[in-house]
Design a protein around this motif. Structure first.
Motif, PDB file in Angstrom:
ATOM      1  N   GLN A 310       9.559 -11.517   3.156  1.00  8.90           N
ATOM      2  CA  GLN A 310       8.471 -11.493   4.141  1.00  8.90           C
ATOM      3  C   GLN A 310       8.848 -10.706   5.382  1.00  8.90           C
ATOM      4  OE1 GLN A 310       5.179 -14.363   4.948  1.00  8.90           O
ATOM      5  NE2 GLN A 310       6.795 -15.811   4.435  1.00  8.90           N
ATOM      6  N   LEU A 311      10.105 -10.793   5.777  1.00 10.67           N
ATOM      7  CA  LEU A 311      10.523 -10.134   7.002  1.00 10.67           C
ATOM      8  C   LEU A 311      10.618  -8.623   6.831  1.00 10.67           C
ATOM      9  CD1 LEU A 311      13.207 -12.663   8.276  1.00 10.67           C
ATOM     10  CD2 LEU A 311      10.731 -12.650   8.617  1.00 10.67           C
ATOM     11  N   GLU A 312      10.655  -8.185   5.590  1.00 13.25           N
ATOM     12  CA  GLU A 312      10.602  -6.749   5.322  1.00 13.25           C
ATOM     13  C   GLU A 312       9.177  -6.218   5.414  1.00 13.25           C
ATOM     14  OE1 GLU A 312      12.400  -6.175   1.535  1.00 13.25           O
ATOM     15  OE2 GLU A 312      14.329  -7.062   2.127  1.00 13.25           O
ATOM     16  N   HIS A 313       8.215  -7.126   5.366  1.00 16.56           N
ATOM     17  CA  HIS A 313       6.795  -6.787   5.491  1.00 16.56           C
ATOM     18  C   HIS A 313       6.182  -7.719   6.543  1.00 16.56           C
ATOM     19  CE1 HIS A 313       7.049  -4.247   1.912  1.00 16.56           C
ATOM     20  NE2 HIS A 313       7.765  -5.217   1.370  1.00 16.56           N
ATOM     21  N   PRO A 314       6.473  -7.478   7.808  1.00 15.70           N
ATOM     22  CA  PRO A 314       6.079  -8.429   8.853  1.00 15.70           C
ATOM     23  C   PRO A 314       4.573  -8.645   8.968  1.00 15.70           C
ATOM     24  CG  PRO A 314       6.867  -6.371   9.816  1.00 15.70           C
ATOM     25  CD  PRO A 314       7.196  -6.319   8.355  1.00 15.70           C
ATOM     26  N   GLU A 315       3.777  -7.730   8.394  1.00 10.67           N
ATOM     27  CA  GLU A 315       2.326  -7.927   8.429  1.00 10.67           C
ATOM     28  C   GLU A 315       1.902  -9.141   7.596  1.00 10.67           C
ATOM     29  OE1 GLU A 315       3.236  -5.235   4.957  1.00 10.67           O
ATOM     30  OE2 GLU A 315       3.882  -5.373   7.062  1.00 10.67           O
ATOM     31  N   THR A 316       2.774  -9.614   6.698  1.00 13.08           N
ATOM     32  CA  THR A 316       2.487 -10.834   5.942  1.00 13.08           C
ATOM     33  C   THR A 316       3.089 -12.069   6.602  1.00 13.08           C
ATOM     34  OG1 THR A 316       4.464 -10.735   4.535  1.00 13.08           O
ATOM     35  CG2 THR A 316       2.532  -9.477   3.811  1.00 13.08           C
ATOM     36  N   TYR A 317       3.940 -11.870   7.590  1.00 12.00           N
ATOM     37  CA  TYR A 317       4.643 -12.961   8.270  1.00 12.00           C
ATOM     38  C   TYR A 317       4.014 -13.271   9.624  1.00 12.00           C
ATOM     39  CZ  TYR A 317       8.576 -15.468  10.462  1.00 12.00           C
ATOM     40  OH  TYR A 317       9.362 -16.397  11.108  1.00 12.00           O
ATOM     41  N   ILE A 318       3.657 -12.241  10.362  1.00 10.16           N
ATOM     42  CA  ILE A 318       3.019 -12.387  11.679  1.00 10.16           C
ATOM     43  C   ILE A 318       1.566 -11.979  11.499  1.00 10.16           C
ATOM     44  CG2 ILE A 318       3.113 -11.717  14.107  1.00 10.16           C
ATOM     45  CD1 ILE A 318       6.024 -10.693  13.467  1.00 10.16           C
ATOM     46  N   ILE A 319       0.668 -12.960  11.551  1.00  8.37           N
ATOM     47  CA  ILE A 319      -0.718 -12.717  11.157  1.00  8.37           C
ATOM     48  C   ILE A 319      -1.683 -13.212  12.234  1.00  8.37           C
ATOM     49  CG2 ILE A 319      -0.164 -12.808   8.697  1.00  8.37           C
ATOM     50  CD1 ILE A 319      -1.209 -15.690   8.654  1.00  8.37           C
ATOM     51  N   PRO A 320      -2.924 -12.722  12.235  1.00  9.45           N
ATOM     52  CA  PRO A 320      -3.917 -13.209  13.204  1.00  9.45           C
ATOM     53  C   PRO A 320      -4.514 -14.532  12.744  1.00  9.45           C
ATOM     54  CG  PRO A 320      -4.889 -11.528  11.809  1.00  9.45           C
ATOM     55  CD  PRO A 320      -3.437 -11.618  11.411  1.00  9.45           C
ATOM     56  N   PRO A 321      -5.180 -15.274  13.645  1.00 17.37           N
ATOM     57  CA  PRO A 321      -5.834 -16.527  13.247  1.00 17.37           C
ATOM     58  C   PRO A 321      -6.929 -16.258  12.217  1.00 17.37           C
ATOM     59  CG  PRO A 321      -5.699 -16.346  15.644  1.00 17.37           C
ATOM     60  CD  PRO A 321      -5.324 -15.007  15.086  1.00 17.37           C
ATOM     61  N   LYS A 322      -7.124 -17.228  11.339  1.00 20.20           N
ATOM     62  CA  LYS A 322      -8.109 -17.081  10.266  1.00 20.20           C
ATOM     63  C   LYS A 322      -9.535 -17.094  10.798  1.00 20.20           C
ATOM     64  CE  LYS A 322      -9.480 -17.221   5.882  1.00 20.20           C
ATOM     65  NZ  LYS A 322      -9.274 -16.099   4.950  1.00 20.20           N
ATOM     66  N   HIS A 323      -9.820 -17.976  11.763  1.00 16.89           N
ATOM     67  CA  HIS A 323     -11.199 -18.183  12.194  1.00 16.89           C
ATOM     68  C   HIS A 323     -11.443 -17.774  13.649  1.00 16.89           C
ATOM     69  CE1 HIS A 323     -12.501 -20.131   8.526  1.00 16.89           C
ATOM     70  NE2 HIS A 323     -11.470 -20.951   8.576  1.00 16.89           N
ATOM     71  N   HIS A 324     -10.673 -16.835  14.152  1.00 17.24           N
ATOM     72  CA  HIS A 324     -10.896 -16.352  15.520  1.00 17.24           C
ATOM     73  C   HIS A 324     -12.328 -15.816  15.646  1.00 17.24           C
ATOM     74  CE1 HIS A 324      -9.862 -14.638  19.401  1.00 17.24           C
ATOM     75  NE2 HIS A 324     -10.441 -13.519  19.024  1.00 17.24           N
ATOM     76  N   PRO A 325     -13.090 -16.153  16.721  1.00 17.96           N
ATOM     77  CA  PRO A 325     -12.666 -16.885  17.922  1.00 17.96           C
ATOM     78  C   PRO A 325     -12.936 -18.387  17.885  1.00 17.96           C
ATOM     79  CG  PRO A 325     -14.817 -15.946  18.290  1.00 17.96           C
ATOM     80  CD  PRO A 325     -14.448 -15.582  16.872  1.00 17.96           C
ATOM     81  N   ASP A 326     -13.311 -18.946  16.725  1.00 21.41           N
ATOM     82  CA  ASP A 326     -13.657 -20.365  16.654  1.00 21.41           C
ATOM     83  C   ASP A 326     -12.485 -21.255  16.245  1.00 21.41           C
ATOM     84  OD1 ASP A 326     -16.360 -19.979  17.336  1.00 21.41           O
ATOM     85  OD2 ASP A 326     -16.869 -19.448  15.274  1.00 21.41           O
ATOM     86  N   ASN A 327     -11.266 -20.684  16.167  1.00 18.21           N
ATOM     87  CA  ASN A 327     -10.156 -21.474  15.641  1.00 18.21           C
ATOM     88  C   ASN A 327      -9.825 -22.684  16.520  1.00 18.21           C
ATOM     89  OD1 ASN A 327      -9.328 -19.131  17.254  1.00 18.21           O
ATOM     90  ND2 ASN A 327      -7.234 -19.908  17.029  1.00 18.21           N
ATOM     91  N   GLY A 328      -9.914 -22.533  17.845  1.00 15.45           N
ATOM     92  CA  GLY A 328      -9.620 -23.664  18.725  1.00 15.45           C
ATOM     93  C   GLY A 328     -10.592 -24.808  18.544  1.00 15.45           C
ATOM     94  N   MET A 329     -11.866 -24.460  18.389  1.00 11.94           N
ATOM     95  CA  MET A 329     -12.890 -25.488  18.213  1.00 11.94           C
ATOM     96  C   MET A 329     -12.737 -26.189  16.866  1.00 11.94           C
ATOM     97  SD  MET A 329     -15.373 -26.536  20.138  1.00 11.94           S
ATOM     98  CE  MET A 329     -14.511 -28.056  19.785  1.00 11.94           C
ATOM     99  N   MET A 330     -12.489 -25.399  15.825  1.00 11.78           N
ATOM    100  CA  MET A 330     -12.278 -25.987  14.498  1.00 11.78           C
ATOM    101  C   MET A 330     -11.039 -26.877  14.481  1.00 11.78           C
ATOM    102  SD  MET A 330     -13.203 -22.898  11.888  1.00 11.78           S
ATOM    103  CE  MET A 330     -14.835 -22.145  11.884  1.00 11.78           C
ATOM    104  N   ALA A 331     -10.005 -26.455  15.204  1.00  6.55           N
ATOM    105  CA  ALA A 331      -8.782 -27.251  15.270  1.00  6.55           C
ATOM    106  C   ALA A 331      -9.047 -28.613  15.897  1.00  6.55           C
ATOM    107  CB  ALA A 331      -7.715 -26.493  16.061  1.00  6.55           C
TER     108      ALA A 331
END
Length: 372
Positions: A310-331
């Motif tokens: 995974q660290l050789e392909h950081p785009e799979t390790y460091i990712i954006p939130p799934k439900h932005h911008p509603d992720n805080g509310m869903m959480a």
């Protein structure tokens, strides 16, 4: 539901769903039937508190199915609580999850459980947020509603972990970069608490030579991560208003600086905690080029010390939130849902326990009383 070696797995569906019942005997697992969820799905409420606004929402059946929401200005504590409960009082919700700015007291054995503590937001210091919400809801509705409180970033870590569970992971770090920086942690499938809760936004990092003259904006530590990378810090360096920052071009050197600092912080998390995913969001991350820059900087700073695909392909390790911008509310909604016990979910939803045609071997299933 079953006797002897049998067990039951519960899979709640969104809205009016179903439950799969599985009997285990030795190494064999056989699906015996579907429990019908005949009653209307329940309403769950969520509250996300912020320094300038609070978001309140209700969802039906599951945390992703938000059916109504409102934004309320953050004022003095009791004025804000009154406005929140006024909107909620006729919504017939069964739980309330609160994803709050901190620091918070999250030890249920502490008399100050549910309090906002040493926040820089002076009027909110040592305010009993959870207790005030419960008391006001009881006053307005006559009901004792389950209220679960957590830091906003820990709640978001829980949400991202819940979304990613199909990938068989047990740990997630969640970072938000906005007017502040928060870091939430799910480690070994649990939100991390200890003396208090994670405050990784205030970790110290190494300033670059071209940034040495900038003292930072954190009121506690000056040039900690939060003091260097928030929108306030960017605006202070550029001598701009925060609302004007979107006009900065992608070519401005400030983005390389911010990407480097955030990558260094992520390397620190990787080395100390070894999370399986790192999710990064927040207002500053709305700058589209920033995530890709962080990926590149992460590889440079880590310098191949930890070896993992995974660290050789950081785009799979460091990712954006799934439900932005509603992720805080869903959480927040998810927090409240999880507070309800499995028994509560069963008694609230299931009107018909089992729909099955059992084999002779499973004759005990057919003798289950209809009232079970």
């Amino acid at each position: 539901f079953f006797n002897d070696t049998a067990t039951t797995e519960i899979y709640t569906r969104s809205l009016v769903g179903s439950v799969r019942c599985v009997q285990e005997t030795g190494y064999q697992r056989r699906v015996h039937g579907i429990v019908k969820l005949g009653m209307e799905a329940k309403i769950y409420a969520g509250l996300e508190t912020g320094g300038t606004t609070c978001k309140v929402a209700i969802a039906q059946g599951t945390y992703t199915n938000i059916i109504d929401q409102i934004i309320i200005p953050t004022q003095k504590p009791m004025e804000t609580v009154d406005a929140i409960v006024k909107w909620l009082e006729d919504k017939k919700f069964v739980s309330l999850g609160v994803a709050a700015f901190g620091p918070l007291c999250l030890n249920p054995k502490d008399p100050k459980y549910g309090f906002v503590t040493s926040t820089p937001k002076i009027p909110w210091q040592f305010f009993d947020l959870r207790g005030s919400l419960m008391k006001k809801i009881k006053e307005k509705t006559g009901k004792d509603i389950s209220v679960e409180i957590e830091t906003d970033v820990n709640a978001c870590a829980l949400l991202e972990y819940t979304i990613l569970k199909d990938e068989t992971i047990s740990s997630v770090a969640y970072i938000t970069v906005g007017t502040g920086i928060g870091i939430g942690l799910m480690i070994n499938k649990k939100m991390v608490h200890g003396l208090v809760h994670p405050e990784g936004g205030h970790m110290r990092i190494t300033k670059r030579s071209e940034d040495l003259s900038f003292e930072g904006v954190c009121p506690f530590h000056k040039d900690c991560l939060e003091g260097l990378c928030t929108n306030n810090a960017i605006a202070a360096r550029k001598k701009m208003k925060i609302e004007d920052l979107p006009a900065l071009p992608d070519s401005d050197p400030i983005w390389d600086l911010i990407a480097h600092y955030l990558a260094e912080a992520i390397v620190n998390l990787t080395l100390v905690l070894s999370p399986e995913k790192i999710v990064i969001g927040g207002g500053v991350m709305n700058r589209k080029i920033l995530l890709e820059m962080i990926h590149k900087k992460f590889v440079e700073v880590l310098n191949k010390y930890v070896q993992h695909p995974q660290l050789e392909h950081p785009e799979t390790y460091i990712i954006p939130p799934k439900h932005h911008p509603d992720n805080g509310m869903m959480a927040a909604i998810l927090l409240g849902m999880q507070k309800l016990s499995q028994h509560d979910i069963i008694t609230n939803y299931i009107s018909c326990l089992l729909y099955t045609s059992p084999s002779p071997r499973d004759a005990t299933l057919s003798r289950m009383p209809s009232s079970a």
